[in-house]
Structure formats: structure tokens, C-alpha cells
Write an enzyme that holds these catalytic residues in place. Structure first.
Site, PDB file in Angstrom:
ATOM      1  CE  LYS A 177      -1.985   3.080   1.904  1.00  0.00           C
ATOM      2  NZ  LYS A 177      -1.833   4.508   1.529  1.00  0.00           N
ATOM      3  N   GLY A 230       6.415   4.963   8.544  1.00  0.00           N
ATOM      4  CA  GLY A 230       5.580   6.159   8.579  1.00  0.00           C
ATOM      5  C   GLY A 230       5.632   6.796   9.948  1.00  0.00           C
ATOM      6  CB  SER A 231       3.482   9.357  11.419  1.00  0.00           C
ATOM      7  OG  SER A 231       2.223   8.749  11.226  1.00  0.00           O
ATOM      8  N   GLY A 235       1.769   4.227  13.193  1.00  0.00           N
ATOM      9  CA  GLY A 235       2.464   2.992  13.581  1.00  0.00           C
ATOM     10  C   GLY A 235       1.766   2.295  14.743  1.00  0.00           C
ATOM     11  CD  GLU A 252      12.724   0.659   9.855  1.00  0.00           C
ATOM     12  OE1 GLU A 252      13.151   1.648  10.490  1.00  0.00           O
ATOM     13  OE2 GLU A 252      13.409  -0.356   9.665  1.00  0.00           O
ATOM     14  CB  CYS A 286      12.595   8.488   8.874  1.00  0.00           C
ATOM     15  SG  CYS A 286      13.698   7.432   7.966  1.00  0.00           S
ATOM     16  CD  GLU A 385       9.658  12.536  11.887  1.00  0.00           C
ATOM     17  OE1 GLU A 385       8.475  12.166  12.001  1.00  0.00           O
ATOM     18  OE2 GLU A 385      10.564  11.816  11.440  1.00  0.00           O
TER      19      GLU A 385
HETATM   20  P1  NAP Z   1       1.907   8.359   7.730  1.00  0.00           P
HETATM   21  O1  NAP Z   1       0.871   9.401   7.722  1.00  0.00           O
HETATM   22  O2  NAP Z   1       2.103   7.569   8.952  1.00  0.00           O
HETATM   23  O3  NAP Z   1       1.571   7.411   6.493  1.00  0.00           O
HETATM   24  C1  NAP Z   1       2.386   6.325   6.126  1.00  0.00           C
HETATM   25  C2  NAP Z   1       1.549   5.306   5.382  1.00  0.00           C
HETATM   26  O4  NAP Z   1       0.548   4.769   6.250  1.00  0.00           O
HETATM   27  C3  NAP Z   1       0.799   5.873   4.187  1.00  0.00           C
HETATM   28  O5  NAP Z   1       0.776   4.910   3.170  1.00  0.00           O
HETATM   29  C4  NAP Z   1      -0.576   6.101   4.781  1.00  0.00           C
HETATM   30  O6  NAP Z   1      -1.592   6.176   3.819  1.00  0.00           O
HETATM   31  C5  NAP Z   1      -0.729   4.887   5.647  1.00  0.00           C
HETATM   32  N1  NAP Z   1      -1.760   5.022   6.687  1.00  0.00           N
HETATM   33  C6  NAP Z   1      -2.282   6.156   7.218  1.00  0.00           C
HETATM   34  N2  NAP Z   1      -3.213   5.839   8.149  1.00  0.00           N
HETATM   35  C7  NAP Z   1      -3.290   4.496   8.206  1.00  0.00           C
HETATM   36  C8  NAP Z   1      -4.048   3.555   8.982  1.00  0.00           C
HETATM   37  N3  NAP Z   1      -4.934   3.954   9.897  1.00  0.00           N
HETATM   38  N4  NAP Z   1      -3.846   2.242   8.777  1.00  0.00           N
HETATM   39  C9  NAP Z   1      -2.947   1.811   7.876  1.00  0.00           C
HETATM   40  N5  NAP Z   1      -2.196   2.641   7.101  1.00  0.00           N
HETATM   41  C10 NAP Z   1      -2.366   3.972   7.278  1.00  0.00           C
HETATM   42  O7  NAP Z   1       3.329   8.927   7.400  1.00  0.00           O
HETATM   43  P2  NAP Z   1       3.707   9.971   6.261  1.00  0.00           P
HETATM   44  O8  NAP Z   1       3.265  11.317   6.708  1.00  0.00           O
HETATM   45  O9  NAP Z   1       3.279   9.471   4.950  1.00  0.00           O
HETATM   46  O10 NAP Z   1       5.296   9.862   6.290  1.00  0.00           O
HETATM   47  C11 NAP Z   1       6.074  10.602   7.149  1.00  0.00           C
HETATM   48  C12 NAP Z   1       6.455   9.812   8.389  1.00  0.00           C
HETATM   49  O11 NAP Z   1       7.139   8.623   8.035  1.00  0.00           O
HETATM   50  C13 NAP Z   1       7.414  10.548   9.281  1.00  0.00           C
HETATM   51  O12 NAP Z   1       7.046  10.417  10.617  1.00  0.00           O
HETATM   52  C14 NAP Z   1       8.731   9.846   9.038  1.00  0.00           C
HETATM   53  O13 NAP Z   1       9.676   9.959  10.045  1.00  0.00           O
HETATM   54  C15 NAP Z   1       8.303   8.469   8.818  1.00  0.00           C
HETATM   55  N6  NAP Z   1       9.341   7.715   8.098  1.00  0.00           N
HETATM   56  C16 NAP Z   1      10.091   6.794   8.791  1.00  0.00           C
HETATM   57  C17 NAP Z   1      11.115   6.100   8.161  1.00  0.00           C
HETATM   58  C18 NAP Z   1      11.956   5.092   8.894  1.00  0.00           C
HETATM   59  O14 NAP Z   1      12.554   4.252   8.250  1.00  0.00           O
HETATM   60  N7  NAP Z   1      12.067   5.101  10.207  1.00  0.00           N
HETATM   61  C19 NAP Z   1      11.362   6.340   6.815  1.00  0.00           C
HETATM   62  C20 NAP Z   1      10.602   7.286   6.148  1.00  0.00           C
HETATM   63  C21 NAP Z   1       9.582   7.957   6.812  1.00  0.00           C
HETATM   64  P3  NAP Z   1      -2.008   7.619   3.225  1.00  0.00           P
HETATM   65  O15 NAP Z   1      -0.978   7.940   2.232  1.00  0.00           O
HETATM   66  O16 NAP Z   1      -3.322   7.435   2.633  1.00  0.00           O
HETATM   67  O17 NAP Z   1      -2.045   8.566   4.389  1.00  0.00           O
END
Ligand code: NAP
Ligand code: MG
Length: 483
Positions: A177, A230-231, A235, A252, A286, A385
Site C-alpha cells: 500500500k 511512517g509516523s 504505527g 520504521e 526519517c 519531528e
Molecule cells: P503516515 O501518515 O504515517 O503514512 C504512512 C503510510 O501509512 C501511508 O501509506 C498512509 O496512507 C498509511 N496510513 C495512514 N493511516 C493508516 C491507517 N490507519 N492504517 C494503515 N495505514 C495507514 O506517514 P507519512 O506522513 O506518509 O510519512 C512521514 C512519516 O514517516 C514521518 O514520521 C517519518 O519519520 C516516517 N518515516 C520513517 C522512516 C523510517 O525508516 N524510520 C522512513 C521514512 C519515513 P495515506 O498515504 O493514505 O495517508
């Protein structure tokens, strides 16, 4: 936008299919704010169909392949990715707003993940364990089955590479996804996987909305593992959803990663790295190093030297390939700006900025890079962050204070230490709360081979390197009595 596949379809069971209810989502180009196409929006039924297709592949041709045959397919896909570098780069430039050379580097990284795990596929094995005289005991590393991969928008190709490719090498069938704002290169991955010869259903790509497609996937009773990047907040939701069926997860999540600079460090080498590590991908990384902890003796000098780098930085449309591109969306830009307004209101001092070029289109989501001092370490700017092109510099006097500051957030993803003192290097390595520590460097250009992941609010589990393969498999112990 011209693409060799229909972006508005989903890739399920080796076929391009429209979403079951015909809905789509717009593709926005962050450099202009303009809508440039549409992607499919997977429904709950579509996610279900993708999981079923993956199960069928496991019980059929994909599950029947040997490890070295899986490796060969990954190797072929690596070559195909490289052969389509220009297409993938163009898609990422338009979809994510990455400056051209950064998008191209992500293509190379994706190919490198495929190359690494192609070679690793047939080198993953169990052990024999000495036990009682009349036993032979060994372990088997078996795939989880169908693995779910939920990907964010900031590094679609790299994160898909490290999440999906290791799982495939280990013999899982995957359902991906991608993020709403950045699905095109994941779809292209599906398209190329067919050319590489992957059996139908081994790889399924279901773009859609997190709360709908993502939630259905992470709570699906038939998956064997979830890998989420993701966030923090999402998570936690994913882990809770997976827990309903006792499904293991890799998380992650974010970070507030420090670099600690002592007064004996090689400043000339450190300076460009200090800045680049914070601003890469406009800070939407991240592992971005958003906190720079500097020994007070060199603090003012470092702030001035970092400021002069900041003043050279230019921000503009991704196609212009400047230092920074736009942020992903208007929402993200507003989030970052609110954070900065609040920080300035509580006394944070903006000491240097870069420049948004005049040619930057009105509707693009541009934020100039900004360096801050006089930040209270307990304030949000030093704790949360921001996910934008922002760094704070915090002074320290003693080594012990530096460690306390470095460890003083809920996160623990990456840390960098700049010092020539070897004793201090190793002391800090042990004390720092982080999944990766760099000595006299930061990031190591991504390092496909290097296990990566966090502690605390940065998550748990490891991706990248050989280590990831252990997470994408489950261990079976076999005890054979000799009778
Ligand atoms: P996000 O809002 O958490 O979204 C990540 C993914 O999860 C997207 O595909 C999102 O879909 C999906 N999602 C959202 N709500 C969900 C739910 N209830 N159930 C299942 N999936 C769901 O994160 P983001 O804003 O896209 O990315 C930024 C974040 O990612 C930052 O916090 C960053 O630090 C983190 N990140 C971490 C790493 C690492 O390796 N540690 C690497 C890169 C990024 P939608 O697109 O539809 O919202
Ligand atoms: Mg987009």
C-alpha cells in the site's frame, strides 16, 4: 502524464484492474500544485482480492520456486529498474517533487536493494544445533506467507526497496500500500515485475487511502507480517490492528536524530555533512539530523559556518534540480510553518535561511531551509519531528550533557558523533539511544547493506542488510530423534 501503464488501475494477481467501486485519487505535482493524473483508490474488497492473489501465488508457482530462482528474478528486476532509470526518475520528479538528481539516486538505490537481496536469497539458512547424542536438531527459516507493506511518501522507491525486496527474497508474497501522494513508482515496480517474469500474485500494489486500504491490510486475518514505515501515531494504530490476529510487525517510525560535534572534530569535513544530513529531501527524511549539538567552545564558529552554507542553498521546482525541491503537499507546508511560527514566538532565533528562486511556481509547496539557535531543548522545535528543512543548533559543555541532550527525546533512530578521541567515540556509541550510530560521518549514503531501524518512538525491528531477512522469516526448530 504519459506512462506505459494505466496509473488509475491497481496491480493485483498479475493484472491491471480498476478499483471495485471505480474510485480514483488525484496525482498532485508538488512543484506546481497542479493535478497531473489519477491513481486508483483500492477499496476493502480490492485489498482482500490482493491478499487472496498473494495466497494463490504462494500455493502455486511463486511458492514452488527455489531460493536461487527467486534471486534470479530479483536480479532481472534490478536490471530492468536501471534500464528504466529515466522513466522512474520522471515519475518521482512529477509525483513527489524530488529534484532530478535525488530522484535518480533513489532509482539507483532501488536497483541496489534488488541486487543485494538477489544475491542474499539463497544464502539465508537455518542452523544445526548440538543436542543429546540421539538427536539431530536443525532450524528452518520459512517465509511468513503474505506480507503487507505500508509505505510513506518521502522515499517511495527506497522504502519500497528495503521493505518489499527482502520479503520477496525470503519467499513471501507481498501486498504493497503506497502513500496516497506518491504511488507512481510503486505501480511502475509492479509493471516491471511482470517483465522480469514474477509469477502472477507474487507482487500486488494497491494504492489508496490509509484509513481504508491501509487499515484493511494491516488488520487482515490472512497476512503473516506487516512492515510499516511512517509516523508514530499511525504505527501505533497498525500495531494494534495487527495485534488482533497476533501478526508480527516491523515499525520504521520517525526521528529527531542528533549529530554531536566536539571541539576536537575535523570541522572542515563535518560542516557540509552537518547541513546535508538535515536538509536532504527538504528535511522530509526519517533519519534527518535535525538537531546539531555543538561544544560551546566551537559553537559560534559552527553556527556561522553552517549559516554561510544555508545562505547558498536554493529551493525550486524539482525539474530545475536545485538543492531543495518543494515539500510534498500544502498540508505539510502549513504543518512546518506552524511549528516555526510557534518556535519563534517562544524565543527561537532564525539565524540563516536559503532562498526560494523566482521561477518557483506559485502553487508549489516551497519552504526555505532555516537554521535556528536559542532553542530550549524541551520545546517542540527540539523535540518533535518537523519533517521540513529545519535544523536547530544546541550548545553543550560536557560530554555527559551532550549524551543527555542527544537521548532527551522519545525517539532513537540515528546519531552522529564527530570527535577524534577514540575512547570518547566508543563510550558514546554505547550510551546513545539509536539504531544506527555514525562516527565522523552521517548516513553513509544510505548503505543498503547496513541494518536500519529504531528504538523508542522510532519503532522496532530492522530492515536493510542481511538482518532484515530474519524479520521477514519465521524460525522452525526440528528435533529428530534417532529411532
Ligand atoms: P503516515 O501518515 O504515517 O503514512 C504512512 C503510510 O501509512 C501511508 O501509506 C498512509 O496512507 C498509511 N496510513 C495512514 N493511516 C493508516 C491507517 N490507519 N492504517 C494503515 N495505514 C495507514 O506517514 P507519512 O506522513 O506518509 O510519512 C512521514 C512519516 O514517516 C514521518 O514520521 C517519518 O519519520 C516516517 N518515516 C520513517 C522512516 C523510517 O525508516 N524510520 C522512513 C521514512 C519515513 P495515506 O498515504 O493514505 O495517508
Ligand atoms: Mg504526488
Amino acid at each position: 502524464m504519459l506512462t506505459p501503464f494505466d496509473t488509475s488501475k491497481l496491480w493485483i494477481g498479475g493484472e491491471w484492474v480498476p478499483s471495485s467501486d471505480g474510485r480514483t485519487l488525484p496525482i498532485e505535482n508538488p512543484s506546481s500544485g497542479l493535478t497531473v493524473g489519477a491513481i486508483g483508490r483500492a477499496s476493502r474488497d480490492d485489498v482482500d482480492a490482493a491478499v487472496t492473489a498473494a495466497e494463490r501465488a504462494l500455493n502455486g508457482p511463486w511458492g514452488a520456486l527455489t531460493a536461487f530462482e527467486r534471486g534470479r528474478l530479483l536480479s532481472r528486476l534490478s536490471n530492468l529498474v536501471l534500464a528504466h532509470t529515466e522513466l522512474l526518475t520522471e515519475l518521482e520528479v512529477a509525483d513527489v517533487g524530488k529534484p532530478v538528481s535525488q530522484a535518480r539516486a533513489d532509482v539507483v538505490a532501488l536497483a541496489r536493494y534488488l541486487e543485494f537481496y538477489a544475491g542474499a536469497a539463497d544464502k539465508l539458512h537455518g542452523q544445526t544445533i548440538p543436542f543429546l547424542a540421539d538427536y539431530t536438531v536443525y532450524t528452518l527459516r520459512e517465509p511468513h506467507g503474505v506480507t503487507a507493506h505500508i509505505i510513506p511518501w518521502n522515499y517511495p522507491m527506497q522504502i519500497m526497496g528495503r521493505s518489499v525486496v527482502g520479503a520477496l527474497a525470503a519467499g513471501n508474497a507481498v501486498v504493497v500500500k503506497p502513500a496516497e501522494q506518491a504511488s507512481l513508482t510503486s505501480l511502475a515496480f509492479g509493471w516491471l515485475s511482470q517483465q522480469a517474469g514474477f509469477p502472477a500474485g507474487a507482487i500486488n500494489i494497491v494504492p489508496g487511502v490509509g484509513a481504508e486500504a491501509g487499515a484493511t491490510l494491516s488488520g487482515h486475518p490472512s497476512i503473516g507480517h506487516v512492515s510499516f514505515t511512517g509516523s508514530f501515531d499511525v504505527g501505533v494504530q497498525i500495531q494494534s490492528a495487527a495485534a488482533r490476529h497476533a501478526v508480527p510487525v516491523t515499525l520504521e517510525l520517525g526521528g529527531k536524530s542528533p549529530q554531536i560535534l566536539f571541539d576536537d572534530a575535523d570541522l572542515e569535513t563535518a560542516l557540509p555533512v552537518l547541513v546535508r544530513a538535515g536538509l536532504q529531501n527538504a528535511g522530509q527524511t526519517c533519519s534527518a539530523s535535525s538537531r546539531i549539538l555543538v561544544h560551546r567552545r566551537v559553537h559560534d564558529h559552527v553556527v556561522e559556518a553552517m549559516s554561510s552554507i544555508y545562505r547558498t542553498l536554493r529551493v525550486g521546482p524539482a525539474s530545475a534540480d536545485l538543492d531543495l525541491g518543494p515539500l510534498i503537499s500544502a498540508t505539510q507546508k502549513i504543518r512546518v510553518e506552524r511549528h516555526l511560527d510557534a518556535a519563534r514566538a517562544t524565543g527561537a532565533k532564525q539565524v540563516a535561511t536559503g532562498r526560494i528562486v523566482d521561477e518557483a511556481p506559485e502553487g508549489g509547496h516551497y519552504v526555505a531551509p532555516q537554521l535556528y539557535t536559542h532553542v530550549n531543548p524541551r520545546e517542540p522545535l527540539a523535540q518533535e519531528e518537523i519533517f521540513g528543512p529545519v535544523q536547530v543548533v544546541l550548545p553543550f559543555d560536557e560530554e555527559e550533557e551532550a549524551v543527555r541532550l542527544a537521548n532527551g527525546t522519545p525517539y532513537g533512530l540515528v546519531a552522529g558523533v564527530w570527535t577524534r578521541d577514540a575512547g570518547r567515540q566508543h563510550r558514546l556509541v554505547r550510551q546513545l539511544k539509536a539504531g544506527q550510530v555514525f562516527l565522523n560521518d552521517y548516513g553513509a549514503a544510505g548503505g543498503v547493506e547496513l541494518p536500519f531501524g529504531g528504538t523508542g518512538h522510532s519503532g522496532h525491528g530492522r530492515e536493510k542488510g542481511f538482518e532484515a531477512l530474519y524479520g521477514f522469516t519465521k524460525l522452525k526448530t526440528v528435533a529428530a530423534r534417532h529411532r
